[in-house]
Design a protein around this motif. Structure first.
Motif, PDB file in Angstrom:
ATOM      1  N   VAL A  66      -4.624 -33.016  -4.863  1.00 23.23           N
ATOM      2  CA  VAL A  66      -3.171 -32.610  -4.640  1.00 23.23           C
ATOM      3  C   VAL A  66      -2.979 -31.248  -4.548  1.00 23.23           C
ATOM      4  N   GLU A  67      -3.884 -30.217  -5.455  1.00 27.88           N
ATOM      5  CA  GLU A  67      -3.789 -28.718  -5.480  1.00 27.88           C
ATOM      6  C   GLU A  67      -4.424 -28.550  -4.225  1.00 27.88           C
ATOM      7  N   LYS A  68      -5.348 -28.772  -3.998  1.00 31.75           N
ATOM      8  CA  LYS A  68      -6.130 -28.416  -2.626  1.00 31.75           C
ATOM      9  C   LYS A  68      -5.295 -28.698  -1.352  1.00 31.75           C
ATOM     10  N   SER A  69      -4.700 -29.820  -1.270  1.00 32.34           N
ATOM     11  CA  SER A  69      -4.008 -30.220  -0.177  1.00 32.34           C
ATOM     12  C   SER A  69      -2.723 -29.307   0.178  1.00 32.34           C
ATOM     13  N   ILE A  70      -2.126 -29.105  -0.759  1.00 32.41           N
ATOM     14  CA  ILE A  70      -0.920 -28.127  -0.885  1.00 32.41           C
ATOM     15  C   ILE A  70      -1.545 -26.741  -0.495  1.00 32.41           C
ATOM     16  N   GLU A  71      -2.346 -26.420  -0.935  1.00 26.57           N
ATOM     17  CA  GLU A  71      -3.004 -24.921  -0.502  1.00 26.57           C
ATOM     18  C   GLU A  71      -3.277 -24.946   0.860  1.00 26.57           C
ATOM     19  N   ASN A  72      -3.933 -25.959   1.333  1.00 27.95           N
ATOM     20  CA  ASN A  72      -4.295 -26.155   2.849  1.00 27.95           C
ATOM     21  C   ASN A  72      -3.072 -26.575   3.746  1.00 27.95           C
ATOM     22  N   ASN A  73      -1.952 -26.599   3.105  1.00 30.04           N
ATOM     23  CA  ASN A  73      -0.521 -27.125   4.207  1.00 30.04           C
ATOM     24  C   ASN A  73      -0.828 -28.595   4.524  1.00 30.04           C
ATOM     25  N   VAL A  74      -1.598 -29.218   3.964  1.00 29.93           N
ATOM     26  CA  VAL A  74      -1.806 -30.844   4.402  1.00 29.93           C
ATOM     27  C   VAL A  74      -0.905 -31.682   3.739  1.00 29.93           C
ATOM     28  N   GLY A  75      -0.101 -32.451   4.422  1.00 31.72           N
ATOM     29  CA  GLY A  75       0.841 -33.361   4.029  1.00 31.72           C
ATOM     30  C   GLY A  75       0.225 -34.309   3.106  1.00 31.72           C
TER      31      GLY A  75
END
Length: 256
Positions: free
Chosen positions: A51-60
């Motif tokens: 989750v943290e990495k997804s949010i950092e990469n602006n990934v839904g």
């Protein structure tokens, strides 16, 4: 007319010290992520990291709930009651949402995993139970699935629906996926996969396992990260889509 496509991948499918895919590298290529919620794969640390990495990469960020089947990776059939399915869906979405909230993000979608996902396309009882759980949790969530029972059940609940197309999986004549027990279920040749993807997006068609031309309608292209050479293949597919002037955007930015 401008064409949009969401590139989506299953992430966070490790457990403890074990991992399957290179999540960090995939997150640089995809626009959305299906994150395992602890039933078929994943644990609190794995989920938090994904989750943290997804949010950092602006990934839904999407929840990827499955059967409670860690040993079988959620790919074995289970005969559950409708209430069991609904509450399992609620439990898993809620678990992932805790991490999404903690890291300051928003949950974008839900897509059922593995055998649960397969059942949801063809079994009305499972489809209704899954749609019920999603609607009870948050009716603004997008349901990502193949055309079939879940899509119809979700629409009846007033939920938004996005259809999945598969880059490296073969299709049956009826538009369902060829079972993984079939040796031809996964396409291994990168050039063939890329060619199929561009045709599915531009023409809405694909050749089935028997050679029949069938129609496909997709908003999200699913890339598997657990097959050999998957990362390089993902790069080839994304480059080909961009060359074809197809804009890659996460679902929440354009699905109505």
């Amino acid at each position: 007319m401008k064409k949009y496509l969401d590139i989506i991948s299953d992430l966070g499918e490790g457990f403890g010290s074990y991992s399957i895919a290179d999540d960090s590298s995939l997150l640089a290529l995809v626009s959305s992520a299906n994150i395992a919620c602890g039933f078929h794969a994943g644990d609190p640390r794995t989920m938090a990291s994904a989750v943290e990495k997804s949010i950092e990469n602006n990934v839904g960020v999407g929840a990827h709930p499955g059967f409670p089947d860690l040993v079988g990776f959620g790919r074995r059939a289970m005969d559950l009651s409708s209430w069991e399915v609904t509450t399992d869906i609620l439990y898993q979405i809620g678990a992932l949402h805790a991490f999404v909230k903690a890291y300051g993000g928003e949950l974008q979608h839900v897509t059922p995993h593995g055998k649960l996902g397969n059942f949801s396309v063809v079994d009305q009882r499972y489809a209704k139970a899954i749609a019920e759980g999603i609607a009870m949790f948050d009716p603004s969530l997008i349901v990502v699935t193949m055309p079939g029972e879940l899509a119809e059940a979700a629409k009846k609940k007033g939920l938004r629906v996005a259809y999945t197309i598969f880059a490296d999986r073969t299709y049956n004549d009826d538009g369902t996926l060829v079972a993984r027990s079939n040796p031809h279920a996964v396409i291994r040749d990168p050039d063939t996969v890329v060619e199929r993807v561009i045709r599915m997006v531009n023409e809405g068609k694909v050749t089935s396992i028997t050679g029949k031309e069938i129609e496909v309608n997709g908003h999200s292209l699913l890339l598997h990260g657990d097959t050999p050479g998957s990362l390089q293949l993902a790069k080839q597919i994304k480059n080909a889509l961009m060359s074809a002037e197809i804009e890659i955007r996460r679902l929440g930015d354009w699905i109505n």
